[in-house]
Design an enzyme around this catalytic site. Structure first.
Site, PDB file in Angstrom:
ATOM      1  N   ASP A 204      55.004 -45.829 -29.734  1.00  0.00           N
ATOM      2  CA  ASP A 204      54.545 -47.211 -29.898  1.00  0.00           C
ATOM      3  C   ASP A 204      55.506 -47.899 -30.843  1.00  0.00           C
ATOM      4  O   ASP A 204      56.094 -47.243 -31.714  1.00  0.00           O
ATOM      5  CB  ASP A 204      53.138 -47.270 -30.507  1.00  0.00           C
ATOM      6  CG  ASP A 204      53.183 -47.092 -32.006  1.00  0.00           C
ATOM      7  OD1 ASP A 204      53.332 -45.948 -32.472  1.00  0.00           O
ATOM      8  OD2 ASP A 204      53.124 -48.108 -32.730  1.00  0.00           O
TER       9      ASP A 204
ATOM     10  N   ASP B 125      45.404 -46.559 -34.665  1.00  0.00           N
ATOM     11  CA  ASP B 125      45.936 -45.915 -35.872  1.00  0.00           C
ATOM     12  C   ASP B 125      44.832 -45.969 -36.923  1.00  0.00           C
ATOM     13  O   ASP B 125      43.943 -46.818 -36.882  1.00  0.00           O
ATOM     14  CB  ASP B 125      47.221 -46.604 -36.338  1.00  0.00           C
ATOM     15  CG  ASP B 125      48.022 -45.711 -37.298  1.00  0.00           C
ATOM     16  OD1 ASP B 125      47.548 -44.587 -37.612  1.00  0.00           O
ATOM     17  OD2 ASP B 125      49.109 -46.127 -37.739  1.00  0.00           O
ATOM     18  N   SER B 126      44.921 -45.041 -37.867  1.00  0.00           N
ATOM     19  CA  SER B 126      43.801 -44.808 -38.775  1.00  0.00           C
ATOM     20  C   SER B 126      43.716 -45.780 -39.940  1.00  0.00           C
ATOM     21  O   SER B 126      42.699 -45.851 -40.605  1.00  0.00           O
ATOM     22  CB  SER B 126      43.931 -43.394 -39.329  1.00  0.00           C
ATOM     23  OG  SER B 126      45.229 -43.238 -39.880  1.00  0.00           O
TER      24      SER B 126
END
Ligand code: GUN
Length: 377
Positions: free
Chosen positions: A271, A93-94
């Site tokens: 997720d 994830d960013s």
């Protein structure tokens, strides 16, 4: 048709899909659940044990790994796969979303997010260039764009701004990943559609991002406090406008019934910290709901958690022994329950894939959800 994602079958009764996503670290059979390994570890499991649960891909987090130990250190030690000893695919994830939930004093600007570290208060900044550089340093197989996830509920105006900003950031992330060779090297970048509870903004986000031709697409801004029917409505308002020949991922979801309902809406990837977090609290999944091993009724229970489920915990241990470990606060309880809960999720995904292939996903998933929900305490 894109070359990295094969759509093997689409269900007729629902929008469920059976697919295969190619990555630099091997193929992923979809629909799939991705165990969360925020800090470069799926809590309490070794990589060999993660494999044993049936995991095909795990998640890591830009925000955490960049604060500690630092993405350059990970890069210099061979990348995240080598650093943590996991040779399967990794999605990262960013970081933007984690800034919202963890960091103090954040300031959303047009060029990115300025914030103070939750670890030591140091001043930091994440924008499109930073998140794409960090994820390249980590060697992520699937990198996420930086996005703005508006809170729930939010005004249309605030949502409009978040959708517009997320679009511009996605455009910049794609450009950076093109210029630095990340995409050409076979790594994927997924865009994230926001839009909160506004169906037209969800559609607009999905369609405008689709035009940018990303390797995959995520639904963001769900499971942020809204009731489940609202969450399903948001996903249903987004997925029909995502390209059919690209993988689709809803971020941060969910319970087993929620995941099955999302698969029926055409989502391929999931997720969630739920199965690993509840394991550490002494709870285990069964087809008849989640059971809490602290309950006195398991004190002398000689049965396995789930009769016939083929994982190490169910093959070797009774509910009574697992309850004893939980009550005695033994760390082995975390390992054995995490192993079971992840295997339960991944086995459910394998069943979902088989039922999509067999053409009876609709009735099968409705019956599964009904049994699970009837059994919940
Ligand atoms: N994880 C859960 N929801 C989100 C979201 O909306 N954006 C990002 N980047 N990560 C998430």
């Amino acid at each position: 048709m894109s070359s990295h994602f094969q759509l093997l079958k689409t269900d007729t009764g629902t929008a469920a899909r059976r697919g295969r996503l190619q990555t630099l670290h091997g193929p992923i059979e979809t629909p799939i659940f991705m165990p969360v390994g925020t800090q470069g570890t799926v809590k309490s499991l070794t990589p060999a044990q993660i494999k044993e649960t049936g995991a095909q891909i795990i998640l890591g987090n830009t925000y955490h790994l960049n604060l500690r130990p630092g993405s350059e250190l990970v890069r210099d030690l061979g990348g995240l796969h080598q650093f943590m000893g996991w040779d399967g695919p990794i999605l990262t994830d960013s970081g933007g979303f984690q800034v919202f939930s963890l960091a103090k004093l954040r300031d959303i600007r047009d060029d990115g997010i300025a914030f103070s570290s939750h670890l030591d208060g140091s001043k930091l900044f994440l924008g499109p260039r930073e998140v794409m550089t960090i994820q390249a340093n980590l060697g992520s197989d699937i990198a996420m764009v930086i996005d703005e996830c508006p809170p729930w509920p939010c005004t249309r105006e605030a949502c409009r701004d978040a959708v517009d900003r997320s679009y511009r950031w996605a455009q910049q992330c794609k450009q950076i990943a093109t210029d630095n060779g990340f995409l050409a090297g076979g790594h994927h970048v997924f865009a994230i559609a926001q839009g909160s509870t506004f169906d037209d903004l969800r559609r607009e986000a999905a369609e405008s991002l689709a035009a940018l031709d990303f390797p995959g697409y995520a639904v963001g801004g769900v499971s942020v406090g809204e009731p489940e029917p609202e969450m399903l409505k948001q996903v249903g308002a987004t997925t029909p406008f995502m390209p059919a020949d690209k993988p689709r991922y809803t971020m941060g979801l969910g319970t087993p019934p929620q995941i099955l309902k999302m698969i029926a809406l055409g989502v391929d990837m999931f997720d969630c910290v739920h199965p690993t977090r509840v394991a550490r609290n002494g709870a285990a999944f069964t087809p008849d709901g989640l059971i809490n091993l602290r309950n006195e009724r398991y004190r002398a229970d000689p049965a396995p958690l789930v009769e016939g489920l083929d994982n190490y915990t169910c093959r070797k241990f009774t509910r009574a022994y697992l309850r004893h470990l939980v009550m005695a606060n033994e760390i082995l309880a975390c390992t054995l329950l995490t192993l079971h809960n992840l295997h339960f999720y991944l086995d459910l995904m394998a069943q979902a894939r088989a039922h999509i292939e067999a053409g009876d996903f609709g009735p099968w998933h409705r019956a599964w959800v009904e049994r699970f929900e009837a059994g919940e305490a």
